[in-house]
Design an enzyme around this catalytic site. Sequence first.
Site, PDB file in Angstrom:
ATOM      1  N   GLY A 224       0.829  -1.210   0.000  1.00  0.00           N
ATOM      2  CA  GLY A 224       0.000   0.000   0.000  1.00  0.00           C
ATOM      3  C   GLY A 224       0.856   1.249   0.000  1.00  0.00           C
ATOM      4  O   GLY A 224       2.053   1.195  -0.267  1.00  0.00           O
ATOM      5  N   ASN A 225       0.235   2.372   0.274  1.00  0.00           N
ATOM      6  CA  ASN A 225       1.005   3.627   0.373  1.00  0.00           C
ATOM      7  C   ASN A 225       0.324   4.559   1.368  1.00  0.00           C
ATOM      8  O   ASN A 225      -0.709   4.218   1.945  1.00  0.00           O
ATOM      9  CB  ASN A 225       1.164   4.275  -1.007  1.00  0.00           C
ATOM     10  CG  ASN A 225      -0.158   4.641  -1.632  1.00  0.00           C
ATOM     11  OD1 ASN A 225      -0.875   5.500  -1.123  1.00  0.00           O
ATOM     12  ND2 ASN A 225      -0.511   3.973  -2.722  1.00  0.00           N
ATOM     13  N   CYS A 226       0.933   5.725   1.572  1.00  0.00           N
ATOM     14  CA  CYS A 226       0.503   6.614   2.668  1.00  0.00           C
ATOM     15  C   CYS A 226      -0.687   7.507   2.344  1.00  0.00           C
ATOM     16  O   CYS A 226      -1.105   8.295   3.184  1.00  0.00           O
ATOM     17  CB  CYS A 226       1.650   7.544   3.047  1.00  0.00           C
ATOM     18  SG  CYS A 226       3.072   6.695   3.653  1.00  0.00           S
ATOM     19  N   SER A 227      -1.229   7.437   1.138  1.00  0.00           N
ATOM     20  CA  SER A 227      -2.273   8.396   0.794  1.00  0.00           C
ATOM     21  C   SER A 227      -3.558   8.143   1.595  1.00  0.00           C
ATOM     22  O   SER A 227      -4.057   7.019   1.650  1.00  0.00           O
ATOM     23  CB  SER A 227      -2.583   8.310  -0.703  1.00  0.00           C
ATOM     24  OG  SER A 227      -3.614   9.211  -1.003  1.00  0.00           O
TER      25      SER A 227
END
Length: 427
Positions: A224-227
């Site tokens: 995943g990512n931090c958005s």
Amino acid sequence: MAPTVVVGVGAGIAAYKAAILVRALMRAGVKVHVVPTPRSLDFVGRTTWEGLSGQPVLTGVADLPGADHVELARVAQLIVIAPATADLIARLRSGVADDLLTTSVLAAHCPVLIAPAMHSNMWTNPATQDNVRVLRERGVHVLDPDTGALGSGDSGIGRLVDPETIAKKALELLGRGKVKDSLEAAVKLDAAAKTEQKQALAGARILITAGGTREPIDPVRFIGNCSSGRQGIEIAKAAFAAGAQVTLFASNIESEMLSELDSRIDVVPAPSSIDVEEAVMSRLKDCDALVMAAAIADFKPEAAREDKIKKDPDSTDAPILHLVRTTDILRSVCVSKDRPKVVLGFAAETGTPEDVLNLGTKKALRKGADLLAVNRVGGGAGFGEVDNEVWLLDSAGLMLESTKGSKSRVAQALVSAIGDRLARLSR
Ligand code: CTP
């Protein structure tokens, strides 16, 4: 007649910010001649200034076609210099006239406004302070620099003041002269453009991707990512408030955040990059504008495992994931025959503001979106409930404007820019 302003650009790292100043002045109906110092062209090139101002850009007195070295000084109703480096300030103080900018200042009768930008040590040096004092005594308007992060990586006084503030001061100085009427006309034009913008947004069908994708590794793990989706949510709200029909493709956005949206906004879950790709591509034909605010994975596991990956109790080995590239959705949209009228992409970049802008410019050229909102991420910037600073570039990488502030404020500026484009296309 539109008032004429010379925008002088000094050889400082903040030279790129003069592009925002040029835009702001032009938006207010001013005819701008950009006169960079020869060395400033190492920071921002002649083509950018010519593209922005629509006027030829010269740096040396010898370059003037008619050889009238005081022509610009004669026609200018104001000279604004941003950034004014310590060296340029010293040259202005002593009356040096070795390039077109300093020659024009020396020959001018109009007001001169300068916005210094340099390292704190250079600004506070008695030599610079004395130069500034003398220039002020001679009637030059000097905007004190701001305090904050400097190009050198240090922090302190010396940052160029916000280009919008410089533009405001410039317009104030112009307004005091004979040009008041044309400024009022420009204000009216601006109001007319706003009305057209509103009309273009009313009923426009806008697709927005928001959030961060998750690429499954196995049934319980993902990449995943931090958005958080906050910027995309704010864009959806702003577009809806402007009367658009909004569809939001939501990639893993907290339900609490989604509940802030009006129930008339169509929310479609799109957890992974493939979901976003399918959702966007299948609705391209039916939309007027697309905003790609989602942080979409660039790499994903080649195949998600059906069963949970287990540790081998007899070994310390870790599994090796083989990743493959995902589709660049924004690029695919831009080259698609069903490309919507307006495509706005984002560029999330790390580094100093200058690095971010350089990377953003390259991305604008690579992606081909009509508008690219470049923002700095990492180190607390960009993700979540924090303020945002966005530079808006066009497909040629030219800076259109910059906005700073809450994500809701940035969203409104982006939606206005979309409205502007839609209005222009319907003229
Ligand atoms: N984007 C996309 N498809 C991807 C990755 C990104 O459509 N597979 C879109 C994003 O929604 C954003 C823009 O492309 O609007 C730029 O995303 P960004 O992450 O800044 O850049 P990348 O294209 O991923 O390039 P890089 O990570 O190498 O900077």
